[in-house]
Design an enzyme around this catalytic site. Structure first.
Site, short mmCIF file in Angstrom:
data_model
loop_
_atom_site.label_atom_id
_atom_site.label_comp_id
_atom_site.label_asym_id
_atom_site.label_seq_id
_atom_site.Cartn_x
_atom_site.Cartn_y
_atom_site.Cartn_z
N CYS A 1 0.79 -1.23 0.00
CA CYS A 1 0.00 0.00 0.00
C CYS A 1 0.83 1.29 0.00
O CYS A 1 0.27 2.38 -0.11
CB CYS A 1 -0.95 0.01 1.20
SG CYS A 1 -1.89 -1.52 1.35
N HIS B 1 -4.39 7.30 6.34
CA HIS B 1 -4.40 6.00 5.65
C HIS B 1 -5.79 5.40 5.83
O HIS B 1 -6.33 4.82 4.90
CB HIS B 1 -3.31 5.10 6.23
CG HIS B 1 -3.13 3.83 5.45
ND1 HIS B 1 -2.88 3.82 4.09
CD2 HIS B 1 -3.17 2.52 5.84
CE1 HIS B 1 -2.78 2.57 3.67
NE2 HIS B 1 -2.96 1.76 4.71
N HIS C 1 -9.99 0.92 -1.01
CA HIS C 1 -8.55 0.90 -0.82
C HIS C 1 -7.92 0.46 -2.15
O HIS C 1 -8.06 -0.70 -2.56
CB HIS C 1 -8.19 -0.08 0.30
CG HIS C 1 -6.77 0.01 0.77
ND1 HIS C 1 -5.77 0.61 0.03
CD2 HIS C 1 -6.16 -0.44 1.90
CE1 HIS C 1 -4.63 0.53 0.68
NE2 HIS C 1 -4.84 -0.10 1.83
#
Length: 433
Positions: free
Chosen positions: A184, A309, A351
């Site tokens: 990520c 995040h 995401h």
């Protein structure tokens, strides 16, 4: 060798900043909110989700997914190793950068001085999955295994280097060309790498960003980790139970020029706490944020906004809010603690994994450009009271145009990065894309 490189750098950067300037161009964005800055900005500033319920990648289990529905560039006449949805997403984002790329040509920047650094975690896995399905079907019908692969199958599509190779081929860039894959944090690290390439004199411009595309392996992999929510995700929510997955591509032209939106700070850490879970005390995340502040030469109280995040997993949101309250809740340069505004945009896009660092840097770019902040989608009444209180962006918050923002990305293995972006006035003595 060193002398010749230095000579080239001096000759090709005439009229451009040779200090610490790191300008991020207007980004090319393709994401579940759209492929147009107006549509994307409207969704960001109204907390409009771009998720749709589908079981395409999880048969029998409908999930909220952030799928790109915009028209993508046709790849039918591309070289076979480059033909993938991941690269089509990138090509569509690259189209939006045509004015910036043309400006580089007008400035006389040679292709050998233009780099490409991208982040991804999927590359062309989706195309391999389709080929495997066809192969299994052929074997089931009696075709010998060795002859059962589709003629169109090209294994190089799934190589992690394929995205950077594709963007270099499309743009004509011939400088350093590589892809990073750190889950990520991948595309945020690509922006950090672009900054280093400029600072070291190896490039005069870098096309940087990243892309990830939805595929069965990604969706089923995260389902096996029990990290996927069956409903729309609720970052910082009391009932948060996992992520929604999405796909996107984002590209910037990064140049050593003053003015515009600058990448002024980068902080990276690796706490190696666990293969997939973040360190519960948030120390790794805090180290990355402290590093970004130090790199930018800023105190905590000077940051106006943090793009979290904010994955909506129980562990991430707990550790990230703890780290932020610990770092920003006490500011030695202020009479009173000054918490920056915060929100998570993953509730809007899902995401996007390897693309999320660049995507959320682009959202920060839009926030600085428009003087507005992305709204948090989890309702105030649904927030988790057990988490440290943060200054969350809701509609009733007075709008003060941000000048300095931070974007966080935290990955598997305790791999953490924070970026600081600032809006600067244009220096009349430097050129601008």
């Amino acid at each position: 060798m060193t002398e010749s490189v230095a000579t080239v750098a001096t000759a090709t950067t005439k009229g451009r900043d040779t200090g610490n300037a790191c300008r991020l161009s207007r980004p090319g964005i393709v994401c579940p909110l759209g492929a147009d800055h107006g549509l994307i900005s409207s969704a960001l500033f109204s907390a409009s989700r771009g998720l749709r319920v589908s079981d395409d990648f999880s048969p029998g289990t409908p999930l909220s997914l952030g799928r790109v529905t915009a028209r993508l560039v046709d790849d039918s006449d591309w070289p076979a190793p480059l033909r993938s949805r991941n690269n089509r997403l990138l090509a569509t984002a690259l189209e939006q950068l045509a004015p910036e790329l043309e400006a580089l040509k007008r400035q006389g920047i040679a292709p050998e001085r233009i780099g490409v650094v991208l982040g991804t975690s999927t590359s062309g896995i989706g195309e391999t999955e389709a080929a495997m399905d066809a192969q299994r079907a052929a074997v089931a019908q009696g075709t010998p295994s060795a002859d059962s692969w589709p003629q169109s199958f090209e294994y190089r599509r799934q190589e992690l280097g394929a995205p950077a190779e594709c963007v270099a081929w499309l743009s004509g860039a011939r400088g350093p060309i590589y892809t990073l894959s750190t889950a990520c944090t991948s595309s945020a690290k690509a922006l950090a790498s672009a900054r280093r390439l400029l600072a070291s004199g190896q490039c005069d411009a870098v096309i940087a960003g990243g892309a990830d595309s939805l595929c069965h392996m990604t969706v089923k992999g995260f389902m096996s980790l029990e990290a996927v929510s069956r409903k729309q995700s609720q970052p910082l929510g009391a009932e948060r139970d996992g992520i929604n997955l999405g796909e996107a591509a984002v590209l910037f032209v990064v140049t050593p020029e003053r003015g515009g939106v600058q990448l002024t700070g980068v902080g990276e850490s690796s706490d190696a706490h666990h293969i997939s879970a973040p360190c519960p005390d948030g120390s790794g995340a805090e180290a990355a944020m402290r590093g970004a502040l130090a790199s930018a030469g800023r105190a905590p109280g000077e940051i106006d906004y943090i793009n979290l995040h904010g994955t909506a997993t129980p562990l991430n949101d707990a550790m990230e809010s703890l780290a932020i309250s610990r770092l920003f809740g006490t500011d030695a340069d202020a009479d009173e603690p000054r918490l920056p505004a915060v929100s998570s945009t993953k509730a809007l896009t899902g995401h996007t994994l390897g693309a999320c660092g660049a995507l959320e840097a682009a959202f920060c770019w839009l926030a600085l450009e428009h003087g507005r902040l992305p709204l948090h989608a989890t309702p105030r009444e649904a927030l988790d009271p057990a988490l440290p209180a943060l200054n969350i962006v809701y509609r009733d918050r007075p709008e003060t145009p941000p000048l300095r923002v931070m974007s966080n990305a935290f990955a598997f293995g305790g791999n953490n990065i924070s970026l600081v972006l600032e809006r600067h006035t244009t220096d009349p003595e430097s050129s601008a894309c």
